[in-house]
Design an enzyme around this catalytic site. Sequence first.
Site, PDB file in Angstrom:
ATOM      1  CB  CYS A   1      -0.906   0.017   1.229  1.00 48.37           C
ATOM      2  SG  CYS A   1      -1.870   1.545   1.403  1.00 48.37           S
TER       3      CYS A   1
ATOM      4  CD  GLU B   1      -8.960   9.886   3.369  1.00 51.49           C
ATOM      5  OE1 GLU B   1      -8.042   9.890   2.512  1.00 51.49           O
ATOM      6  OE2 GLU B   1     -10.095   9.446   3.138  1.00 51.49           O
ATOM      7  CB  SER B   2      -1.868   8.521   3.638  1.00 52.29           C
ATOM      8  OG  SER B   2      -2.027   9.133   2.368  1.00 52.29           O
TER       9      SER B   2
END
Length: 244
Positions: A33, A85-86
């Site tokens: 990811c 949410e990165s």
Amino acid sequence: MEPKAVTTHLAKGSSAPAPVGGSDVRLYTFEFCPHGQRIRLLLSAKNIPHDIVYVNPKSVPEWYTQRNTTGRLPGIEHKGSLIIESAIICEYLEEVYTAKKMHQSDLVQKAYDRILLQNFSTKVGQNMAYLVKNKDATDKEQRIAEATEVLVHFENQLIKRGTPFYAGNQPGMLDYSIWPWLERIEALSKIYGNTLELAKEKFPNLRAWWQKIVEDPSVKISFRSSEEHLDYIQKELQGQAVYA
């Protein structure tokens, strides 16, 4: 900082992992990811004690969706709260853990870097994510052209700044935030041709940046070779990606 990790992908029907113990932060993500890798880079670079729990993105366990109804990955757990949410997670970590700052100290430059990152995420990140899953897309040439246009802008930024990294002499927030996608670009170029390649003739400064950042200790912890990424992407395109 090398994290403790549960490397088996937990799926529906699995038991929730033990509560966060000696680590400050727990990262929920899955193998390969890029968004999760972005967070891993920051956690390592800022020396934040953390552990990692892999979650199957195609069979998200109930204990995770009970806390995050969207089921979206990655997420972090910190002091009992789950944040997703990165990009938001990275900003959160930057504000909470202030001993080592990743953003530029100049506020104007910091704002401009955020604009650059937003453009990168939209035109490079999203288009690459689409291409990983849709090899026969009719608009793939347009998507590749949009991504390449942004990469040219990033090449020119390195020339303008006159430093090896966007943050200066050491990687910073912008460097770490874009790296996961540029780690994968060579693998994608083997599928879509050299239109996605960081050719030395067109991107000499970006290539030099690539060669420097790959030696960064935080990058080395989560680095995967182009061959490993290519194998994963090919399986994803064939609908055969397995999260064991």
